[in-house]
Scaffold this motif. Sequence first.
Motif, short mmCIF file in Angstrom:
data_model
loop_
_atom_site.label_atom_id
_atom_site.label_comp_id
_atom_site.label_asym_id
_atom_site.label_seq_id
_atom_site.Cartn_x
_atom_site.Cartn_y
_atom_site.Cartn_z
N ASP A 218 -19.85 20.99 -5.96
CA ASP A 218 -18.87 22.00 -6.38
C ASP A 218 -19.62 23.10 -7.09
OD1 ASP A 218 -16.57 20.54 -5.45
OD2 ASP A 218 -16.81 19.24 -7.20
N ARG A 219 -19.66 24.27 -6.49
CA ARG A 219 -20.47 25.35 -7.06
C ARG A 219 -19.84 25.93 -8.31
NH1 ARG A 219 -24.29 27.72 -2.97
NH2 ARG A 219 -24.03 26.61 -1.02
N ILE A 220 -18.53 25.81 -8.45
CA ILE A 220 -17.83 26.21 -9.66
C ILE A 220 -17.04 25.00 -10.16
CG2 ILE A 220 -16.01 27.68 -10.63
CD1 ILE A 220 -16.78 29.84 -8.66
N THR A 221 -17.19 24.66 -11.45
CA THR A 221 -16.44 23.54 -12.02
C THR A 221 -15.79 23.96 -13.32
OG1 THR A 221 -18.35 22.67 -13.25
CG2 THR A 221 -18.01 21.84 -11.01
N ARG A 222 -14.75 23.21 -13.70
CA ARG A 222 -14.04 23.43 -14.96
C ARG A 222 -14.14 22.16 -15.80
NH1 ARG A 222 -9.92 26.76 -16.74
NH2 ARG A 222 -9.81 27.76 -14.69
#
Length: 278
Positions: A218-222
């Motif tokens: 996942d290139r962007i995570t929260r």
Amino acid sequence: MRRTAEFDAFGPWIYRVNTISDLPRLFQDAGIDPAAHQLVLKVPRNIERRNATPDMDLYDSLIAVDHETVTILRRQGSSYDSARIPMDRITAIEDSVSMLDGRLTLYTSDGTNPVIAYNAADLPPVQNLIRVLREWYLPAAVDEPSFALPDGPEPLLGDADTGLINEYRRLTRAEPGIHLISAFPRRRIGTGLLRPVTLHATITIGDDRELQQIHRRDRITRGNDKVLSIARTILPRTRITDIQVRPHERYRDITVLMVNGSLEIPVPAGSENDMLGA
């Protein structure tokens, strides 16, 4: 309990299929003859051995590669679906591992993009499959492994991304002809204190034949959870036929590269040319 050879051999391992009799029971009517293929692999279900029984269909996928096509059969309940992909329609290969969760995605020119799930305890068969797929379009054999570190400075990503650096070292040793193109470290892109948003680091390497990116699944995570996945995306240069650039719909200073209509790569704004080796 009635026993079968398929049940007796069952475990988390991906097996190479050499004869028709080795085909999983579920896929035996598909007309796949291993003798007519370069490589045939059967991928087991993600269940523990103690939960398996001889009456189950114990394999989730069958992958058969000949000189022109990749055939993927995937279990759907008591049946299966089938995808037959011409080699020249594969536009990117992405392999990612998160703990024992392995996923191989073949991006295609028609956007079908089949995903093959596998147990990451058994990596060599998948790496061999990727090698066979790459050999179809590479104009020369992949270079012999080297034991020397690549020339030039290594990417600077910070301690949190040592795993990406280790994968960079492994790949550049295995294929001395490839070189570092660009790298950007992870960065905070959201302002939330409890669930911060992170754009993760990416290393791009390559040569005149292909680009390879080392990144997180996942290139962007929260959130603050540790991200331990490792992913590798391979793009044959001759298959990069369409690149669309747009601002990210949610985060400022992030650009999304849409490659061939289906592969999305978020990058820091202004780094688009660096990421693609332009």
